[in-house]
Design a protein around this motif. Structure first.
Motif, PDB file in Angstrom:
ATOM      1  N   GLN A   1      52.290  34.429  45.085  1.00 19.16           N
ATOM      2  CA  GLN A   1      52.601  33.025  44.841  1.00 19.16           C
ATOM      3  C   GLN A   1      52.321  32.143  46.061  1.00 19.16           C
ATOM      4  OE1 GLN A   1      52.619  31.529  42.258  1.00 19.16           O
ATOM      5  NE2 GLN A   1      54.498  31.618  41.078  1.00 19.16           N
ATOM      6  N   VAL A   2      52.343  32.704  47.251  1.00 19.61           N
ATOM      7  CA  VAL A   2      51.950  31.927  48.430  1.00 19.61           C
ATOM      8  C   VAL A   2      50.508  31.448  48.279  1.00 19.61           C
ATOM      9  CG1 VAL A   2      51.430  32.099  50.904  1.00 19.61           C
ATOM     10  CG2 VAL A   2      53.622  32.936  50.020  1.00 19.61           C
ATOM     11  N   LEU A   3      49.643  32.323  47.763  1.00 16.34           N
ATOM     12  CA  LEU A   3      48.249  31.936  47.541  1.00 16.34           C
ATOM     13  C   LEU A   3      48.139  30.914  46.413  1.00 16.34           C
ATOM     14  CD1 LEU A   3      46.383  35.366  47.845  1.00 16.34           C
ATOM     15  CD2 LEU A   3      47.046  33.764  49.648  1.00 16.34           C
ATOM     16  N   VAL A   4      48.878  31.135  45.329  1.00 13.69           N
ATOM     17  CA  VAL A   4      48.823  30.214  44.196  1.00 13.69           C
ATOM     18  C   VAL A   4      49.281  28.818  44.617  1.00 13.69           C
ATOM     19  CG1 VAL A   4      49.790  29.696  41.916  1.00 13.69           C
ATOM     20  CG2 VAL A   4      49.116  32.044  42.485  1.00 13.69           C
ATOM     21  N   ARG A   5      50.409  28.727  45.295  1.00 21.22           N
ATOM     22  CA  ARG A   5      50.928  27.416  45.722  1.00 21.22           C
ATOM     23  C   ARG A   5      49.962  26.735  46.682  1.00 21.22           C
ATOM     24  NH1 ARG A   5      56.228  30.634  47.069  1.00 21.22           N
ATOM     25  NH2 ARG A   5      57.181  30.780  44.989  1.00 21.22           N
ATOM     26  N   SER A   6      49.354  27.513  47.541  1.00 22.70           N
ATOM     27  CA  SER A   6      48.407  26.937  48.493  1.00 22.70           C
ATOM     28  C   SER A   6      47.197  26.350  47.772  1.00 22.70           C
ATOM     29  CB  SER A   6      47.959  27.999  49.502  1.00 22.70           C
ATOM     30  OG  SER A   6      49.059  28.470  50.268  1.00 22.70           O
ATOM     31  N   LEU A   7      46.697  27.056  46.752  1.00 20.25           N
ATOM     32  CA  LEU A   7      45.554  26.547  46.006  1.00 20.25           C
ATOM     33  C   LEU A   7      45.901  25.258  45.275  1.00 20.25           C
ATOM     34  CD1 LEU A   7      44.023  29.837  44.556  1.00 20.25           C
ATOM     35  CD2 LEU A   7      42.925  28.262  46.164  1.00 20.25           C
ATOM     36  N   PHE A   8      47.050  25.211  44.631  1.00 21.79           N
ATOM     37  CA  PHE A   8      47.436  23.999  43.918  1.00 21.79           C
ATOM     38  C   PHE A   8      47.713  22.843  44.882  1.00 21.79           C
ATOM     39  CE2 PHE A   8      48.348  26.792  40.234  1.00 21.79           C
ATOM     40  CZ  PHE A   8      47.697  26.055  39.252  1.00 21.79           C
TER      41      PHE A   8
ATOM     42  N   LEU B   1      50.245  37.080  33.786  1.00 19.14           N
ATOM     43  CA  LEU B   1      50.645  35.711  34.092  1.00 19.14           C
ATOM     44  C   LEU B   1      49.529  34.747  33.709  1.00 19.14           C
ATOM     45  CD1 LEU B   1      52.231  36.316  37.613  1.00 19.14           C
ATOM     46  CD2 LEU B   1      53.334  36.406  35.361  1.00 19.14           C
ATOM     47  N   SER B   2      49.882  33.714  32.963  1.00 19.03           N
ATOM     48  CA  SER B   2      48.892  32.762  32.482  1.00 19.03           C
ATOM     49  C   SER B   2      48.662  31.649  33.499  1.00 19.03           C
ATOM     50  CB  SER B   2      49.339  32.154  31.152  1.00 19.03           C
ATOM     51  OG  SER B   2      50.447  31.285  31.361  1.00 19.03           O
ATOM     52  N   VAL B   3      47.581  30.912  33.294  1.00 21.26           N
ATOM     53  CA  VAL B   3      47.290  29.753  34.139  1.00 21.26           C
ATOM     54  C   VAL B   3      48.429  28.749  34.051  1.00 21.26           C
ATOM     55  CG1 VAL B   3      45.735  27.787  34.473  1.00 21.26           C
ATOM     56  CG2 VAL B   3      44.797  30.045  33.902  1.00 21.26           C
ATOM     57  N   ASP B   4      48.884  28.466  32.823  1.00 17.23           N
ATOM     58  CA  ASP B   4      49.937  27.474  32.644  1.00 17.23           C
ATOM     59  C   ASP B   4      51.240  27.896  33.314  1.00 17.23           C
ATOM     60  OD1 ASP B   4      48.227  25.860  31.238  1.00 17.23           O
ATOM     61  OD2 ASP B   4      48.992  26.412  29.258  1.00 17.23           O
ATOM     62  N   ALA B   5      51.597  29.169  33.222  1.00 15.14           N
ATOM     63  CA  ALA B   5      52.841  29.636  33.826  1.00 15.14           C
ATOM     64  C   ALA B   5      52.775  29.541  35.348  1.00 15.14           C
ATOM     65  CB  ALA B   5      53.127  31.074  33.401  1.00 15.14           C
ATOM     66  N   LEU B   6      51.650  29.936  35.932  1.00 13.68           N
ATOM     67  CA  LEU B   6      51.503  29.852  37.380  1.00 13.68           C
ATOM     68  C   LEU B   6      51.497  28.400  37.848  1.00 13.68           C
ATOM     69  CD1 LEU B   6      48.859  32.668  37.835  1.00 13.68           C
ATOM     70  CD2 LEU B   6      51.193  32.696  38.740  1.00 13.68           C
ATOM     71  N   ALA B   7      50.854  27.527  37.078  1.00 14.09           N
ATOM     72  CA  ALA B   7      50.844  26.106  37.435  1.00 14.09           C
ATOM     73  C   ALA B   7      52.248  25.518  37.353  1.00 14.09           C
ATOM     74  CB  ALA B   7      49.891  25.350  36.513  1.00 14.09           C
ATOM     75  N   ALA B   8      52.994  25.883  36.309  1.00 15.10           N
ATOM     76  CA  ALA B   8      54.360  25.380  36.167  1.00 15.10           C
ATOM     77  C   ALA B   8      55.246  25.853  37.313  1.00 15.10           C
ATOM     78  CB  ALA B   8      54.946  25.833  34.828  1.00 15.10           C
TER      79      ALA B   8
ATOM     80  N   ALA C   1      39.896  31.960  38.537  1.00 21.97           N
ATOM     81  CA  ALA C   1      40.750  32.349  37.409  1.00 21.97           C
ATOM     82  C   ALA C   1      41.678  31.210  37.012  1.00 21.97           C
ATOM     83  CB  ALA C   1      41.560  33.591  37.774  1.00 21.97           C
ATOM     84  N   LEU C   2      42.245  30.510  37.994  1.00 19.81           N
ATOM     85  CA  LEU C   2      43.149  29.395  37.698  1.00 19.81           C
ATOM     86  C   LEU C   2      42.411  28.217  37.080  1.00 19.81           C
ATOM     87  CD1 LEU C   2      45.389  29.466  40.910  1.00 19.81           C
ATOM     88  CD2 LEU C   2      46.064  30.125  38.587  1.00 19.81           C
ATOM     89  N   ALA C   3      41.139  28.084  37.400  1.00 16.00           N
ATOM     90  CA  ALA C   3      40.334  26.996  36.839  1.00 16.00           C
ATOM     91  C   ALA C   3      39.718  27.369  35.493  1.00 16.00           C
ATOM     92  CB  ALA C   3      39.236  26.610  37.826  1.00 16.00           C
ATOM     93  N   GLY C   4      39.950  28.592  35.029  1.00 17.37           N
ATOM     94  CA  GLY C   4      39.367  29.033  33.777  1.00 17.37           C
ATOM     95  C   GLY C   4      37.895  29.327  33.873  1.00 17.37           C
ATOM     96  N   GLU C   5      37.433  29.564  35.085  1.00 21.17           N
ATOM     97  CA  GLU C   5      36.001  29.775  35.307  1.00 21.17           C
ATOM     98  C   GLU C   5      35.680  31.201  35.751  1.00 21.17           C
ATOM     99  OE1 GLU C   5      35.119  26.848  38.211  1.00 21.17           O
ATOM    100  OE2 GLU C   5      35.327  25.144  36.826  1.00 21.17           O
ATOM    101  N   GLY C   6      36.657  32.074  35.705  1.00 25.14           N
ATOM    102  CA  GLY C   6      36.424  33.450  36.124  1.00 25.14           C
ATOM    103  C   GLY C   6      37.432  34.370  35.480  1.00 25.14           C
ATOM    104  N   PRO C   7      37.229  35.672  35.618  1.00 26.98           N
ATOM    105  CA  PRO C   7      38.141  36.648  35.014  1.00 26.98           C
ATOM    106  C   PRO C   7      39.493  36.668  35.708  1.00 26.98           C
ATOM    107  CG  PRO C   7      36.551  37.747  36.433  1.00 26.98           C
ATOM    108  CD  PRO C   7      36.129  36.310  36.353  1.00 26.98           C
TER     109      PRO C   7
END
Length: 376
Positions: free
Chosen positions: A104-111, A69-76, A24-30
């Motif tokens: 967000q623990v998962l999101v930060r870990s992925l980035f 929550l959008s990809v850009d917001a989570l990345a920011a 989802a964060l890569a824009g490759e999935g729902p």
């Protein structure tokens, strides 16, 4: 756009969410929608393909809302956290991933490209389980995110091993509810590196660290009410366009989220949060700060935690009431509040609990505590 409900009920492995979230964060999935109840339905249409996740608000004071929550917001948010903490590292997950702090623990870990470790919560949050989970971390730089109730449990008669793993964390994010002066002092006495965070699902979680907004985040106080703007804002609420329009407002060409919190913003941009707007209790036509009463009570020997709320009263309009965890006489509480804040701030009702009832995300359940105070 397709919405993929990812069920992560208690006892399952939250890391099973990582592949779907990464896509989802890569824009490759729902978009993903982690939640507890298998029969929970998500109603509404996602506005665009940039939505990566739909996260429930905590529902601590009302019906939970589904925040987009959008990809850009989570990345920011992830980038802002890394800048604020001056590092990226390995995270220990102690909170449910269907709420934003755990998610967000998962999101930060992925980035960051690091592998998080999940604490075993099958028997609830316990110091032993936390200590065991923290001992499994292998990276040099280590982080975790806790709510105050969790930290309080960890610091109540802690074992040497629990203190050792707590001190091993480069930073411990503490948010979801006010920490209280007593807990802050206790953490400092043990040399823990605590960062107090402020934020909500609508801002991708914590967006103010120790009073300083993350990069790309703006705050202003409008008639004493905090508004948050910037790159971390959610797109709105799924299936609730009217509520989205009400809470996400435009001003001076910028989009803002109108919070339920009172606070001040200094000239240097630093933020002081005074608490929820409804934490100002008007009793007998006089204003009482629930946060200040709480601080006075928590400073008393024998008090572990306190929560101060307003109750309807025919005599006072609203009466001050306090729930405490600890061992202290009610008259001692009343005397202390009277001396520090005046007679009008003295709680009319006081209940002592073995522990605060909690929501699944670890926050105190204000509505249940309010009901217990009404019955006192």
């Amino acid at each position: 756009m397709e919405l993929l409900p990812v069920h992560t009920p208690d006892g399952s492995d939250p890391l099973e969410l990582l592949p779907s979230l990464a896509a989802a964060l890569a824009g490759e999935g729902p978009a993903v929608a982690p939640h507890v109840l298998p029969d929970q339905e998500f109603r509404g249409t996602l506005p665009n393909d940039e939505i990566a996740a739909v996260i429930s608000t905590s529902g601590s004071t009302g019906t939970p809302k589904q925040t987009m929550l959008s990809v850009d917001a989570l990345a920011a948010s992830a980038m802002g956290t890394a800048f604020a903490l001056k590092a990226e590292g390995q995270w220990l997950l102690t909170l449910p991933v269907h709420y934003v702090a755990g998610f967000q623990v998962l999101v930060r870990s992925l980035f960051a490209g690091t592998q998080p470790w999940v604490m075993d919560t099958s028997a609830g949050f316990t110091p032993a389980a936390f200590t065991a989970g923290a001992a499994e971390l292998t990276d040099k730089v280590r982080f975790t995110s806790l709510v105050p109730t969790q930290l309080h449990r960890l610091l109540t008669d802690p074992s040497p091993e629990t203190l050792r793993v707590l001190r091993r964390f480069d930073r411990i994010l503490l948010g979801g509810a006010p920490a209280g002066s007593a807990l802050r002092s206790l953490a400092r006495s043990h040399d823990l590196r605590i960062v107090e965070t402020y934020g909500m699902s609508e801002t991708c979680g914590g967006c103010v660290y120790d009073g300083v907004p993350l990069d790309g985040v703006d705050l202003r106080s409008v008639d004493g009410r905090l508004r948050i703007g910037g790159t971390v804002l959610a797109e709105g609420y799924l299936g609730a366009p009217e509520l989205t329009e009400e809470r996400f407002v435009f001003n001076a060409g910028q989009r803002w989220f109108a919070t339920d919190d009172a606070g001040d913003v200094a000239l240097d941009g630093s933020v002081t949060v005074h608490g929820r707007l409804d934490d100002v209790i008007i009793t007998g036509a006089l204003k009482v700060s629930a946060a200040r009463v709480t601080d006075v009570i928590e400073a008393l020997p024998g008090v572990e935690q306190a929560m101060v709320l307003g109750l309807r009263s025919e005599e006072w309009g609203t009466a001050v009431a306090a729930a405490i965890v600890g061992d202290v006489d009610a008259d001692v509480i009343r005397q202390a509040v009277h001396v520090e804040l005046g007679a009008h701030a003295v709680p009319k009702a006081i209940v002592t609990l073995d522990a605060f009832p909690l929501l699944p995300g670890g926050k105190p359940d204000r509505r249940t505590i309010h009901t217990l105070l009404e019955r006192a």
